[in-house]
Design a protein around this motif. Sequence first.
Motif, PDB file in Angstrom:
ATOM      1  N   UNK A  98       4.215   2.938 -16.397  1.00  0.00           N
ATOM      2  CA  UNK A  98       3.178   2.419 -15.507  1.00  0.00           C
ATOM      3  C   UNK A  98       3.618   1.095 -14.871  1.00  0.00           C
ATOM      4  N   UNK A  99       4.292   0.281 -15.640  1.00  0.00           N
ATOM      5  CA  UNK A  99       4.786  -0.996 -15.117  1.00  0.00           C
ATOM      6  C   UNK A  99       5.861  -0.765 -14.053  1.00  0.00           C
ATOM      7  N   UNK A 100       6.729   0.188 -14.298  1.00  0.00           N
ATOM      8  CA  UNK A 100       7.777   0.518 -13.321  1.00  0.00           C
ATOM      9  C   UNK A 100       7.154   1.109 -12.059  1.00  0.00           C
ATOM     10  N   UNK A 101       6.122   1.933 -12.221  1.00  0.00           N
ATOM     11  CA  UNK A 101       5.442   2.504 -11.049  1.00  0.00           C
ATOM     12  C   UNK A 101       4.803   1.413 -10.205  1.00  0.00           C
ATOM     13  N   UNK A 102       4.165   0.441 -10.862  1.00  0.00           N
ATOM     14  CA  UNK A 102       3.550  -0.667 -10.127  1.00  0.00           C
ATOM     15  C   UNK A 102       4.612  -1.498  -9.410  1.00  0.00           C
ATOM     16  N   UNK A 103       5.708  -1.743 -10.089  1.00  0.00           N
ATOM     17  CA  UNK A 103       6.796  -2.508  -9.469  1.00  0.00           C
ATOM     18  C   UNK A 103       7.350  -1.768  -8.253  1.00  0.00           C
ATOM     19  N   UNK A 104       7.540  -0.470  -8.367  1.00  0.00           N
ATOM     20  CA  UNK A 104       8.033   0.330  -7.237  1.00  0.00           C
ATOM     21  C   UNK A 104       7.020   0.382  -6.099  1.00  0.00           C
ATOM     22  N   UNK A 105       5.742   0.422  -6.440  1.00  0.00           N
ATOM     23  CA  UNK A 105       4.714   0.428  -5.398  1.00  0.00           C
ATOM     24  C   UNK A 105       4.718  -0.887  -4.625  1.00  0.00           C
ATOM     25  N   UNK A 106       4.905  -2.002  -5.332  1.00  0.00           N
ATOM     26  CA  UNK A 106       4.975  -3.314  -4.665  1.00  0.00           C
ATOM     27  C   UNK A 106       6.220  -3.377  -3.785  1.00  0.00           C
ATOM     28  N   UNK A 107       7.337  -2.882  -4.306  1.00  0.00           N
ATOM     29  CA  UNK A 107       8.573  -2.883  -3.511  1.00  0.00           C
ATOM     30  C   UNK A 107       8.443  -1.986  -2.285  1.00  0.00           C
ATOM     31  N   UNK A 108       7.758  -0.845  -2.430  1.00  0.00           N
ATOM     32  CA  UNK A 108       7.541   0.043  -1.297  1.00  0.00           C
ATOM     33  C   UNK A 108       6.681  -0.639  -0.242  1.00  0.00           C
ATOM     34  N   UNK A 109       5.685  -1.378  -0.697  1.00  0.00           N
ATOM     35  CA  UNK A 109       4.820  -2.112   0.237  1.00  0.00           C
ATOM     36  C   UNK A 109       5.614  -3.160   1.015  1.00  0.00           C
ATOM     37  N   UNK A 110       6.623  -3.734   0.372  1.00  0.00           N
ATOM     38  CA  UNK A 110       7.434  -4.786   1.002  1.00  0.00           C
ATOM     39  C   UNK A 110       8.724  -4.259   1.607  1.00  0.00           C
ATOM     40  N   UNK A 111       8.886  -2.948   1.676  1.00  0.00           N
ATOM     41  CA  UNK A 111      10.126  -2.346   2.155  1.00  0.00           C
ATOM     42  C   UNK A 111      10.480  -2.782   3.581  1.00  0.00           C
ATOM     43  N   UNK A 112       9.460  -3.038   4.418  1.00  0.00           N
ATOM     44  CA  UNK A 112       9.729  -3.445   5.800  1.00  0.00           C
ATOM     45  C   UNK A 112      10.401  -4.813   5.887  1.00  0.00           C
ATOM     46  N   UNK A 113      10.298  -5.600   4.832  1.00  0.00           N
ATOM     47  CA  UNK A 113      10.869  -6.949   4.833  1.00  0.00           C
ATOM     48  C   UNK A 113      12.391  -6.904   4.673  1.00  0.00           C
ATOM     49  N   UNK A 114      12.897  -5.871   4.043  1.00  0.00           N
ATOM     50  CA  UNK A 114      14.353  -5.750   3.852  1.00  0.00           C
ATOM     51  C   UNK A 114      15.055  -5.757   5.203  1.00  0.00           C
ATOM     52  N   UNK A 115      16.177  -6.392   5.262  1.00  0.00           N
ATOM     53  CA  UNK A 115      17.051  -6.560   6.431  1.00  0.00           C
ATOM     54  C   UNK A 115      16.414  -7.384   7.544  1.00  0.00           C
ATOM     55  N   UNK A 116      15.313  -8.054   7.275  1.00  0.00           N
ATOM     56  CA  UNK A 116      14.750  -9.006   8.249  1.00  0.00           C
ATOM     57  C   UNK A 116      15.385 -10.358   7.981  1.00  0.00           C
ATOM     58  N   UNK A 117      15.492 -11.174   9.018  1.00  0.00           N
ATOM     59  CA  UNK A 117      16.071 -12.493   8.784  1.00  0.00           C
ATOM     60  C   UNK A 117      15.075 -13.379   8.042  1.00  0.00           C
TER      61      UNK A 117
END
Length: 167
Positions: A98-117
């Motif tokens: 459950x903790x890993x799922x929550x962490x992945x959900x947060x990372x998915x929410x922030x996925x658009x931030x990757x490769x931004x300056x």
Amino acid sequence: MRIPPLHRRKGYQRFFAGIVIGFIIGWFFFLLSYGGLQDFYMTEIDRRDEEIRGLNDEFKHFKQDYEEKNKENEKKLRIQEIKVSFLNREQAGLKGLHLIELENAVKTELHDVLTKDIESVGQNANLLIRTLENKNFLIGKEEYNVKVYQMHLYTTLRLYLKIEQVK
């Protein structure tokens, strides 16, 4: 008792004269070789001092160029990784999957931030925080909300979050 008059004998006079002349010749040889070595070493020291000055000038030039390029590159830096840490995972009751799922959900929410300056993400940091805090994450059969405790922004976006269960 009488000391023999050795100073009148020609053999002893030649011996002592040879010692004095040998001492004088040896002293001149020592001065000549020592002076030559000192001259050589002084020349070598001057040459190396000049070489060191030249290398220091080159180093200052390269260091200045290096700092300018680093400043330019810092403007172009991009976010390459997102790391999420939960500060109250024991109190929230989430473990393992459950903790890993929550962490992945947060990372998915922030996925658009990757490769931004970094500069543009830093300007929109408040929007990013509000987006995370207003989102409810469904993990298993329960909904969770996260509050951003700290955010560190560089090539790695580090988020320190507190988990709250939505009732």
